[in-house]
Scaffold this active site. Sequence first.
Site, PDB file in Angstrom:
ATOM      1  N   HIS A 285       0.874  -1.153  -0.005  1.00 41.45           N
ATOM      2  CA  HIS A 285      -0.057  -0.136   0.147  1.00 41.45           C
ATOM      3  C   HIS A 285       0.967   1.334  -0.136  1.00 41.45           C
ATOM      4  O   HIS A 285       1.524   1.372  -1.016  1.00 41.45           O
ATOM      5  CB  HIS A 285      -0.824  -0.247   1.278  1.00 41.45           C
ATOM      6  CG  HIS A 285      -1.942   0.888   1.205  1.00 41.45           C
ATOM      7  ND1 HIS A 285      -2.247   1.510   0.200  1.00 41.45           N
ATOM      8  CD2 HIS A 285      -2.884   1.016   2.282  1.00 41.45           C
ATOM      9  CE1 HIS A 285      -3.571   2.513   0.670  1.00 41.45           C
ATOM     10  NE2 HIS A 285      -3.660   2.077   1.865  1.00 41.45           N
ATOM     11  N   HIS A 324      -2.282  -2.137  -9.959  1.00 40.33           N
ATOM     12  CA  HIS A 324      -3.169  -1.571  -8.980  1.00 40.33           C
ATOM     13  C   HIS A 324      -4.621  -2.388  -9.012  1.00 40.33           C
ATOM     14  O   HIS A 324      -5.032  -3.012 -10.048  1.00 40.33           O
ATOM     15  CB  HIS A 324      -3.768  -0.025  -9.389  1.00 40.33           C
ATOM     16  CG  HIS A 324      -4.115   0.718  -8.358  1.00 40.33           C
ATOM     17  ND1 HIS A 324      -5.565   0.795  -7.970  1.00 40.33           N
ATOM     18  CD2 HIS A 324      -3.784   1.549  -7.243  1.00 40.33           C
ATOM     19  CE1 HIS A 324      -5.726   1.612  -7.006  1.00 40.33           C
ATOM     20  NE2 HIS A 324      -4.658   1.991  -6.347  1.00 40.33           N
ATOM     21  N   ASP A 380       2.903   5.585  -6.967  1.00 41.97           N
ATOM     22  CA  ASP A 380       4.047   5.348  -5.998  1.00 41.97           C
ATOM     23  C   ASP A 380       5.362   5.388  -7.041  1.00 41.97           C
ATOM     24  O   ASP A 380       6.621   5.447  -6.677  1.00 41.97           O
ATOM     25  CB  ASP A 380       4.004   4.198  -5.166  1.00 41.97           C
ATOM     26  CG  ASP A 380       3.072   4.565  -4.130  1.00 41.97           C
ATOM     27  OD1 ASP A 380       3.008   5.528  -3.465  1.00 41.97           O
ATOM     28  OD2 ASP A 380       2.359   3.504  -3.627  1.00 41.97           O
TER      29      ASP A 380
END
Length: 466
Positions: A285, A324, A380
Amino acid sequence: MATEQQTTGASADSGAANGTETLTVTDNRTGKTYELPITDSTVRAMDLRQIKVHEDEFGLMSFDPASTNTASCRSSITYIDGDKGILEHRGYSIESLCQNSSFLEVAYLLIWGKLPTQAQLERWTFDITHHTFVHEDLKHLFEGFRYDAHPMGMLLSGVGALSTFYPDAKQIKDEEERYMAAVRLIAKVPTLAAFSYRHNMGLPYVYPDNDLSFAENFLSMVFRKTEAKHIPKPELAKALDVLFILHADHEQNCSTNAVRGVGSSDVDPYSAVAAGVAALYGPLHGGANEAVLRMLRRIDRIDNIPDFLERVKSQEEKLMGFGHRVYKNYDPRARIIQEHMPAVFEATEYNPLVEIARELEKQALADEYFTSRKLYPNVDFYSGIIYEALGIPTDMFTVIFAIPRTAGWVAQWMEMQEDPEKKIARPRQIYTGERNLDYVAVDDREGPEKIVGPPARRPKRPRRGA
Ligand code: CMC
């Protein structure tokens, strides 16, 4: 086989009344047919419960261990279309918010549902700015951590500890208490985050500066040394503010689900948000941005990319920052971050890891392994490169993610309090163990000689003063 029709008592406005918005299910064990209402493209899991072979049975359940196809709430905060790569907050696209808004305005939008008027924004900004200080005892709590404690562990404890400083927040039905908890959480999390960094660096804690903007104040609390006032470069404060907007909310992700799950017990909002911080800590995460930087450093050179991708394809490695649960297209947040990279590099030093990241993305997106699985860069993949350019160490990346996500957690927690369907979250299980065993006295037990217990101790990581 005889067919028996049963209905679930659907409401007249559900669409089930006209017989079109329903799902007909036949239980082949009994031959019975059931008609389940469909509302908002979902069926209610509880409607399955009536499906049973014998009257005294529990009834059918749905099994969805990672909630991959289960809606857990109704929400009007964030909309995502993962196939098209769309992200909107309260109806405004993320692109437009990043271009026109500020993080504090977006936090207001998320929590209160509408963009603030000038007066509302001024009041909101004033309230947040004037609650950035934390009680001195929290400073003492931080002083108790080991010098190399991970800042995310410190933040987690600090947020949990806030509940002990504001016990009135337990009155979760009191609107004023809710407002104060929202303000305090958004205002104090950056202070705790900065304290965790200063603690790691062995530097004195820097108190908030109320003359600065939200992003500037955070950078000041992190980087101020002997200067009387630390005013960050505008390009850097702007880039950080955009990163804050990009991370503010993302509907029912792992940490938000944790906040809602824990908050459903009616615990105070600080404790519920602490659960969110814990969930965000994980490498799948919020911890992914940290993992991306470590991965890019390990790859080290562009020549090493093909070998690295081969290892990913043979499942020895994971391509961190890719993939994702919801986006099966380019994460729109990753695109926006890329647009801000040139301005940041102009104001700082160029980060050579960006070349490795760009080439890695190019080669992965030209490879059938990644395209067939719809694996694209997520938020990210590039955010860590900007954090690094800002001079923020890798351990702090997830902490920085937690600062804006606090606004999302608070918004989701607030929304849950108003939800007429709110109940304590309590999933079911499929029990796979034994039952009805007779207790065996210890002397009569048989089993292998090998002790079931902890594995042999591994050498400890060296610690200063340990
Ligand atoms: N590298 C290599 N293979 C991958 C990756 C990856 N990053 N992500 C997914 N896959 C493969 C996976 O092995 C599976 O292959 P197969 O069908 O052959 O078994 C397939 O793609 C589907 O993956 P999944 O595990 O079913 O997907 P998921 O929805 O359960 O997981 C994820 C989503 C984000 C946990 C995963 O993509 C992942 O671990 N990515 C790397 C970590 C990361 O970047 N996390 C940040 C997410 S965005 C920010 C946030 O939400 O916090």
